[in-house]
Motif scaffolding. Sequence first.
Motif, PDB file in Angstrom:
ATOM      1  N   SER A  12       0.793  -1.166  -0.253  1.00 13.98           N
ATOM      2  CA  SER A  12      -0.159   0.025   0.384  1.00 13.98           C
ATOM      3  C   SER A  12       1.125   0.891   0.762  1.00 13.98           C
ATOM      4  CB  SER A  12      -1.353  -0.043   1.126  1.00 13.98           C
ATOM      5  OG  SER A  12      -1.770   0.775   1.682  1.00 13.98           O
ATOM      6  N   TYR A  13       0.572   2.116  -0.592  1.00  9.96           N
ATOM      7  CA  TYR A  13       1.419   3.548  -1.204  1.00  9.96           C
ATOM      8  C   TYR A  13       0.106   4.630  -1.824  1.00  9.96           C
ATOM      9  CZ  TYR A  13       1.557   2.678  -6.042  1.00  9.96           C
ATOM     10  OH  TYR A  13       1.025   2.598  -6.891  1.00  9.96           O
ATOM     11  N   ARG A  14       0.637   5.869  -1.358  1.00  9.37           N
ATOM     12  CA  ARG A  14      -0.558   6.932  -1.504  1.00  9.37           C
ATOM     13  C   ARG A  14       0.024   7.047  -3.495  1.00  9.37           C
ATOM     14  NH1 ARG A  14      -4.053  10.618   0.749  1.00  9.37           N
ATOM     15  NH2 ARG A  14      -5.306  11.913  -0.644  1.00  9.37           N
ATOM     16  N   ARG A  15      -1.078   7.364  -3.437  1.00 14.17           N
ATOM     17  CA  ARG A  15      -0.897   7.270  -5.174  1.00 14.17           C
ATOM     18  C   ARG A  15      -1.391   8.555  -5.457  1.00 14.17           C
ATOM     19  NH1 ARG A  15      -2.917   3.262  -2.878  1.00 14.17           N
ATOM     20  NH2 ARG A  15      -2.006   1.450  -3.845  1.00 14.17           N
ATOM     21  N   LYS A  16      -1.926   9.563  -4.886  1.00 12.50           N
ATOM     22  CA  LYS A  16      -2.531  11.187  -5.243  1.00 12.50           C
ATOM     23  C   LYS A  16      -2.588  11.678  -3.992  1.00 12.50           C
ATOM     24  CE  LYS A  16      -4.751  10.060 -10.171  1.00 12.50           C
ATOM     25  NZ  LYS A  16      -6.044  10.096 -10.352  1.00 12.50           N
ATOM     26  N   ILE A  72       2.480  -4.091   3.609  1.00  9.40           N
ATOM     27  CA  ILE A  72       3.240  -3.228   3.784  1.00  9.40           C
ATOM     28  C   ILE A  72       3.200  -1.737   3.273  1.00  9.40           C
ATOM     29  CG2 ILE A  72       5.732  -2.832   2.505  1.00  9.40           C
ATOM     30  CD1 ILE A  72       6.274  -5.812   1.411  1.00  9.40           C
ATOM     31  N   VAL A  73       3.671  -0.702   4.372  1.00 11.15           N
ATOM     32  CA  VAL A  73       3.008   0.365   3.733  1.00 11.15           C
ATOM     33  C   VAL A  73       3.821   1.140   3.869  1.00 11.15           C
ATOM     34  CG1 VAL A  73       1.725   2.473   4.757  1.00 11.15           C
ATOM     35  CG2 VAL A  73       0.982  -0.068   4.988  1.00 11.15           C
ATOM     36  N   CYS A 103       2.175  -5.600   9.454  1.00 17.01           N
ATOM     37  CA  CYS A 103       2.190  -4.505   9.194  1.00 17.01           C
ATOM     38  C   CYS A 103       3.308  -4.358   9.291  1.00 17.01           C
ATOM     39  CB  CYS A 103       0.613  -4.112   9.050  1.00 17.01           C
ATOM     40  SG  CYS A 103       1.420  -1.918   8.344  1.00 17.01           S
ATOM     41  N   ILE A 104       4.150  -3.849   8.193  1.00 20.86           N
ATOM     42  CA  ILE A 104       6.002  -3.301   8.315  1.00 20.86           C
ATOM     43  C   ILE A 104       5.141  -1.511   7.165  1.00 20.86           C
ATOM     44  CG2 ILE A 104       7.973  -3.422   7.469  1.00 20.86           C
ATOM     45  CD1 ILE A 104       7.281  -6.221   6.967  1.00 20.86           C
ATOM     46  N   TRP A 105       6.333  -0.887   8.401  1.00 22.22           N
ATOM     47  CA  TRP A 105       5.694   0.665   7.835  1.00 22.22           C
ATOM     48  C   TRP A 105       6.815   1.119   6.850  1.00 22.22           C
ATOM     49  CZ3 TRP A 105       1.283   1.995   8.518  1.00 22.22           C
ATOM     50  CH2 TRP A 105      -0.049   1.945   9.143  1.00 22.22           C
ATOM     51  N   VAL A 106       7.290   1.439   6.227  1.00 22.34           N
ATOM     52  CA  VAL A 106       8.440   1.609   5.495  1.00 22.34           C
ATOM     53  C   VAL A 106       8.261   3.378   5.134  1.00 22.34           C
ATOM     54  CG1 VAL A 106      10.402   1.450   3.780  1.00 22.34           C
ATOM     55  CG2 VAL A 106       8.894  -0.584   5.030  1.00 22.34           C
ATOM     56  N   ARG A 111      11.686  12.432   4.145  1.00 26.26           N
ATOM     57  CA  ARG A 111      10.784  13.878   4.727  1.00 26.26           C
ATOM     58  C   ARG A 111       9.815  13.927   5.046  1.00 26.26           C
ATOM     59  NH1 ARG A 111      10.189  15.990  -1.002  1.00 26.26           N
ATOM     60  NH2 ARG A 111       9.722  14.084  -1.010  1.00 26.26           N
ATOM     61  N   PHE A 112       9.410  12.131   5.822  1.00 27.39           N
ATOM     62  CA  PHE A 112       8.303  11.556   6.007  1.00 27.39           C
ATOM     63  C   PHE A 112       8.385  12.582   7.812  1.00 27.39           C
ATOM     64  CE2 PHE A 112       5.844   8.324   8.506  1.00 27.39           C
ATOM     65  CZ  PHE A 112       4.475   8.712   8.067  1.00 27.39           C
ATOM     66  N   ASP A 113       6.962  12.785   8.570  1.00 29.45           N
ATOM     67  CA  ASP A 113       7.123  12.991   9.462  1.00 29.45           C
ATOM     68  C   ASP A 113       6.100  11.925  10.059  1.00 29.45           C
ATOM     69  OD1 ASP A 113       6.526  14.053  12.105  1.00 29.45           O
ATOM     70  OD2 ASP A 113       5.923  15.688  11.595  1.00 29.45           O
ATOM     71  N   LYS A 114       6.929  10.989  10.955  1.00 34.57           N
ATOM     72  CA  LYS A 114       6.194   9.708  11.654  1.00 34.57           C
ATOM     73  C   LYS A 114       4.970  10.187  12.182  1.00 34.57           C
ATOM     74  CE  LYS A 114      10.370   6.641  11.192  1.00 34.57           C
ATOM     75  NZ  LYS A 114      11.079   8.133  10.690  1.00 34.57           N
ATOM     76  N   SER A 115       5.364  11.514  13.231  1.00 33.16           N
ATOM     77  CA  SER A 115       3.625  12.109  14.281  1.00 33.16           C
ATOM     78  C   SER A 115       2.865  11.746  13.006  1.00 33.16           C
ATOM     79  CB  SER A 115       4.322  12.785  14.596  1.00 33.16           C
ATOM     80  OG  SER A 115       4.318  13.663  14.211  1.00 33.16           O
ATOM     81  N   GLU A 116       2.880  11.903  12.058  1.00 35.15           N
ATOM     82  CA  GLU A 116       1.328  12.006  10.973  1.00 35.15           C
ATOM     83  C   GLU A 116       0.721  11.267  11.575  1.00 35.15           C
ATOM     84  OE1 GLU A 116      -0.720  14.388   9.022  1.00 35.15           O
ATOM     85  OE2 GLU A 116       1.598  15.732   9.973  1.00 35.15           O
ATOM     86  N   CYS A 117       1.839   9.765  11.809  1.00 30.50           N
ATOM     87  CA  CYS A 117       0.071   8.239  11.940  1.00 30.50           C
ATOM     88  C   CYS A 117      -0.592   8.369  12.900  1.00 30.50           C
ATOM     89  CB  CYS A 117       1.803   7.528  11.781  1.00 30.50           C
ATOM     90  SG  CYS A 117       2.277   6.942  10.298  1.00 30.50           S
TER      91      CYS A 117
END
Length: 122
Positions: A12-16, A72-73, A103-106, A111-117
């Motif tokens: 899974s990943y963000r497409r748009k 896998i995200v 689930c494996i978070w990658v 630049r990813f801010d893990k607090s967004e999770c």
Amino acid sequence: MKQTLKYDIFISYRRKSSGARKTDYRHSSSVARALALELEAEGYKVFCDVLSKSSNNIGDRLKALENSRWAIVLLADYSFDEGGGDMFRKELRCILDNIQENCIWVSIDDRFDKSECAKDDD
């Protein structure tokens, strides 16, 4: 009796997203594709939208996710942006409801801010 699952891994990943640049999407889908092909070469049964003909149908994708042992995200700085549809959020909800412990978070960029999770979209 143990359930037989169709897939070993769902990617899974963000497409748009309305805020991300087009090159960001290409990066995400390129990473997803490369990972899926590598895992398939290792013998895993993988569902990834860039390799599936039915990937645009959210019902088919959620069914594939429910029939996967692992998820896998792939996360990027725009993963939780508003806009661009909410297929990614629906996939995440399905992951959290069904296979969270598998689930494996990658992070695919630095630049990813893990607090967004931790944010709840409800």
